[in-house]
Design a protein around this motif. Sequence first.
Motif, PDB file in Angstrom:
ATOM      1  N   TYR A 127      -1.856   1.263  -5.148  1.00 34.70           N
ATOM      2  CA  TYR A 127      -2.357   2.540  -4.631  1.00 34.70           C
ATOM      3  C   TYR A 127      -2.266   3.556  -5.758  1.00 34.70           C
ATOM      4  O   TYR A 127      -1.267   3.575  -6.484  1.00 34.70           O
ATOM      5  CB  TYR A 127      -1.485   2.972  -3.440  1.00 34.70           C
ATOM      6  N   PRO A 128      -3.276   4.421  -5.894  1.00 37.23           N
ATOM      7  CA  PRO A 128      -3.244   5.384  -7.019  1.00 37.23           C
ATOM      8  C   PRO A 128      -1.929   6.165  -7.035  1.00 37.23           C
ATOM      9  O   PRO A 128      -1.602   6.842  -6.073  1.00 37.23           O
ATOM     10  CB  PRO A 128      -4.430   6.301  -6.726  1.00 37.23           C
ATOM     11  N   ASP A 187      -5.383   5.531 -11.827  1.00 35.65           N
ATOM     12  CA  ASP A 187      -6.817   5.679 -12.081  1.00 35.65           C
ATOM     13  C   ASP A 187      -7.151   7.024 -12.714  1.00 35.65           C
ATOM     14  O   ASP A 187      -8.298   7.459 -12.665  1.00 35.65           O
ATOM     15  CB  ASP A 187      -7.645   5.416 -10.816  1.00 35.65           C
ATOM     16  N   ASN A 188      -6.121   7.673 -13.284  1.00 36.49           N
ATOM     17  CA  ASN A 188      -6.418   8.924 -13.993  1.00 36.49           C
ATOM     18  C   ASN A 188      -5.351   9.190 -15.059  1.00 36.49           C
ATOM     19  O   ASN A 188      -4.228   8.658 -14.969  1.00 36.49           O
ATOM     20  CB  ASN A 188      -6.534  10.089 -12.998  1.00 36.49           C
ATOM     21  N   ARG A 219     -14.548   4.049  -3.418  1.00 37.58           N
ATOM     22  CA  ARG A 219     -13.382   4.751  -2.888  1.00 37.58           C
ATOM     23  C   ARG A 219     -12.533   5.176  -4.084  1.00 37.58           C
ATOM     24  O   ARG A 219     -12.967   6.021  -4.848  1.00 37.58           O
ATOM     25  CB  ARG A 219     -12.629   3.870  -1.874  1.00 37.58           C
ATOM     26  N   ALA A 220     -11.342   4.634  -4.261  1.00 40.79           N
ATOM     27  CA  ALA A 220     -10.513   5.022  -5.410  1.00 40.79           C
ATOM     28  C   ALA A 220     -10.944   4.266  -6.672  1.00 40.79           C
ATOM     29  O   ALA A 220     -11.702   3.306  -6.618  1.00 40.79           O
ATOM     30  CB  ALA A 220      -9.049   4.755  -5.088  1.00 40.79           C
ATOM     31  N   GLY A 221     -10.422   4.716  -7.809  1.00 35.84           N
ATOM     32  CA  GLY A 221     -10.670   4.012  -9.060  1.00 35.84           C
ATOM     33  C   GLY A 221     -11.622   4.756  -9.959  1.00 35.84           C
ATOM     34  O   GLY A 221     -12.496   5.496  -9.508  1.00 35.84           O
ATOM     35  N   PRO A 243       2.318  11.919  -8.409  1.00 40.85           N
ATOM     36  CA  PRO A 243       3.554  12.332  -9.078  1.00 40.85           C
ATOM     37  C   PRO A 243       4.788  12.284  -8.176  1.00 40.85           C
ATOM     38  O   PRO A 243       5.896  12.004  -8.661  1.00 40.85           O
ATOM     39  CB  PRO A 243       3.258  13.771  -9.530  1.00 40.85           C
ATOM     40  N   ASP A 244       4.617  12.530  -6.877  1.00 39.04           N
ATOM     41  CA  ASP A 244       5.776  12.542  -5.976  1.00 39.04           C
ATOM     42  C   ASP A 244       6.400  11.166  -5.792  1.00 39.04           C
ATOM     43  O   ASP A 244       7.514  11.058  -5.288  1.00 39.04           O
ATOM     44  CB  ASP A 244       5.384  13.121  -4.606  1.00 39.04           C
ATOM     45  N   LYS A 245       5.670  10.087  -6.173  1.00 43.23           N
ATOM     46  CA  LYS A 245       6.162   8.729  -5.962  1.00 43.23           C
ATOM     47  C   LYS A 245       6.777   8.123  -7.224  1.00 43.23           C
ATOM     48  O   LYS A 245       7.280   6.993  -7.180  1.00 43.23           O
ATOM     49  CB  LYS A 245       5.013   7.812  -5.519  1.00 43.23           C
ATOM     50  N   SER A 288       0.803  -1.231   0.000  1.00 40.56           N
ATOM     51  CA  SER A 288       0.000   0.000   0.000  1.00 40.56           C
ATOM     52  C   SER A 288       0.833   1.277   0.000  1.00 40.56           C
ATOM     53  O   SER A 288       0.267   2.362  -0.131  1.00 40.56           O
ATOM     54  CB  SER A 288      -0.943   0.016   1.208  1.00 40.56           C
ATOM     55  N   THR A 289       2.144   1.164   0.215  1.00 42.27           N
ATOM     56  CA  THR A 289       3.003   2.357   0.225  1.00 42.27           C
ATOM     57  C   THR A 289       4.307   2.039  -0.506  1.00 42.27           C
ATOM     58  O   THR A 289       4.694   0.867  -0.623  1.00 42.27           O
ATOM     59  CB  THR A 289       3.380   2.787   1.668  1.00 42.27           C
TER      60      THR A 289
END
Lengths: 371, 371
Positions: free
Chosen positions: A86-87, A111-112, A142-144, A90-92, A66-67
């Motif tokens: 996990y979506p 997801d985007n 939630r996300a997606g 940009p920082d990752k 998750s991270t």
Amino acid sequence: MMSRRVSDLCTPAFLVDLDKVKENARGMQERFRSIGAQLRPHMKTHKTAECGDIMTGGSRRCVAVSTVAEAAFFAEHGFDDILYAYPLAPDKVERCAQLSEQLSLFHVLIDNAAALQVLRKRPLLGGKTWQVWLKVDCDNGRAGVLHSGPEALLLAQEIWQSEGVELTGVYAHCGNTYSCSGAEQIKAVAQKTTRLILQFMEKLKASGIDGPKCSIGSTPSCSHPVPDMALLSEVHPGNYVFYDVQQSLIGSCSLDNVAVRVLTRVIGHYPHRNELLVDCGWTALSLDGHGRLPSGYAVIEGHPELRLLSMTQEHGRIEPISGNLDCSKFPLGSTLSLIPYHACATAAMHPVYFVHSKGIVVDTWKPTRGW
Amino acid sequence: MMSRRVSDLCTPAFLVDLDKVKENARGMQERFRSIGAQLRPHMKTHKTAECGDIMTGGSRRCVAVSTVAEAAFFAEHGFDDILYAYPLAPDKVERCAQLSEQLSLFHVLIDNAAALQVLRKRPLLGGKTWQVWLKVDCDNGRAGVLHSGPEALLLAQEIWQSEGVELTGVYAHCGNTYSCSGAEQIKAVAQKTTRLILQFMEKLKASGIDGPKCSIGSTPSCSHPVPDMALLSEVHPGNYVFYDVQQSLIGSCSLDNVAVRVLTRVIGHYPHRNELLVDCGWTALSLDGHGRLPSGYAVIEGHPELRLLSMTQEHGRIEPISGNLDCSKFPLGSTLSLIPYHACATAAMHPVYFVHSKGIVVDTWKPTRGW
């Protein structure tokens, strides 16, 4: 260390029953071996190399995290085929690029379209390709990107057509199983999520996109899978290796399957308040589960008559659910065992897990944390 | 690292404004220097050597801690005169004995006779004496022996008469200030707690016990001290170095004094749910503050129109308090700054604090954790 008994530990202490962990892991492995879908266990609950080893049957391959901190930690410990589920923000991207270049197989999830643009601006070295999962929302909320709208298919096509990027799979989390009660409700959500993601895969195929995998998962749905889940490529549950009170209430497991406890100690008798103090505050249990249980923030093992009423940083207040407390039954310095409402939240509070078999401490596990 | 801007950090990130930390620390030092009571700052909120250094004005002397792990950590970092301000349980006695033998001054705290018996069974080496504080409950209602009952005086006498043990002080926590609203209510509790502990000290004196110190403390009472607190030997607040939304609501500080933030990033737009997703879940903020704020689990800096509705492990849902969300104002990848409801709980979730001055990262602090 190796001959210490659990009862000799300083408190509060996070206890992991190794036999139950192995049984929970084996149960999930066998379930999906027989169904024929690949199990990609999620590491977010425990965040330890040792437990990841058990969940992957010793292969240290095919996990979800998750991270980025978890991804890096598991990579350092010899894990590979890691999906950062996990979506992607940009920082990752730079750290994910390095993991993609370093490992045989590292997957990201988006997801985007903005995230896709960022990936395209950072081509991987060594002839590698970004392995991208599209996160779709199959009514979890939630996300997606919504499975039903036009954006999901458009984004899949955009990924499919991008250079340096491969559409590896489609990923949905059925977290809506967490509002279920009992196996039948869980199966209904599992069936619906499976149907929705398979319908989406059909739409992809009809638009010329054939080959991506599909994966759904949550501990409830994977504890009570439906036959159609055989049509999925993968599943990605995580909490099941510990389970917890919440999962027992949802119906994913029985309370007897829960592998973790917080061992706490009686530090004060307050008969004038009809209360005991114990040394488990929210630093040892978390505040998850607020208002969910008649027994308060946890189940107090062997003491259905008690309730963990409230906690401050290092103190927990225990009172009888009704009637008067007999303090003599809980001597100062004696211990109580708390079954956590939410094992992920409780594990996150502990820098060390005390791993035992039948009450003998056999190992200590140190989780990673942060991002 | 040293020239990084806060805005370049990976998220979620725990930000500490060094200028505000210094200002909060200096304010408390000056307040009690002018009153004439010794400040013994509590380390439980931040658990870092660097912040402890600031709170002690560089002396690294005279602090309170909430766990033996903190005591050992601060001892390793050159701190001394450490008070382990938590009811001593038998499993901690050996480690406390070693700290007492190692440091110039290490204090323990007890609130029952059983703890005293355990101390007496472990005489300190090197001619040292256990430095014991008696914890009394001055109407706070958590730990401590009731100031008003006969047991408090009896236990004080028993400590006073025990060989190898010295009654160093009497300690009360006025955590009941946390239900106050505004300086007048806080001062009323501070006055009452001061009066009750001073009455108890008079009772001790009348019974022939003269010499022990007395200490009360909480961030609210020490932010709004009453003149009678000049009669105390010490005070022991801790949270004030960070402050938080809760303290601003109690009236200990203004929101502008709060030194900490969680920096979080927008990872998804969900206009069909009137919602943004951010990368701050309960692993980054904690679940403290549930139901306490119109803005949800935190105050979203600069956005009084928004609410942090709920969190899962790594996701936070943000929605407008009323009306429709304009997602274009919150681009994917942009950041928001959350002011924590409870800084102690939020800090406990972070393995690294990013310390900045005017937005430039000038240091990283690593807290201890565990017990």
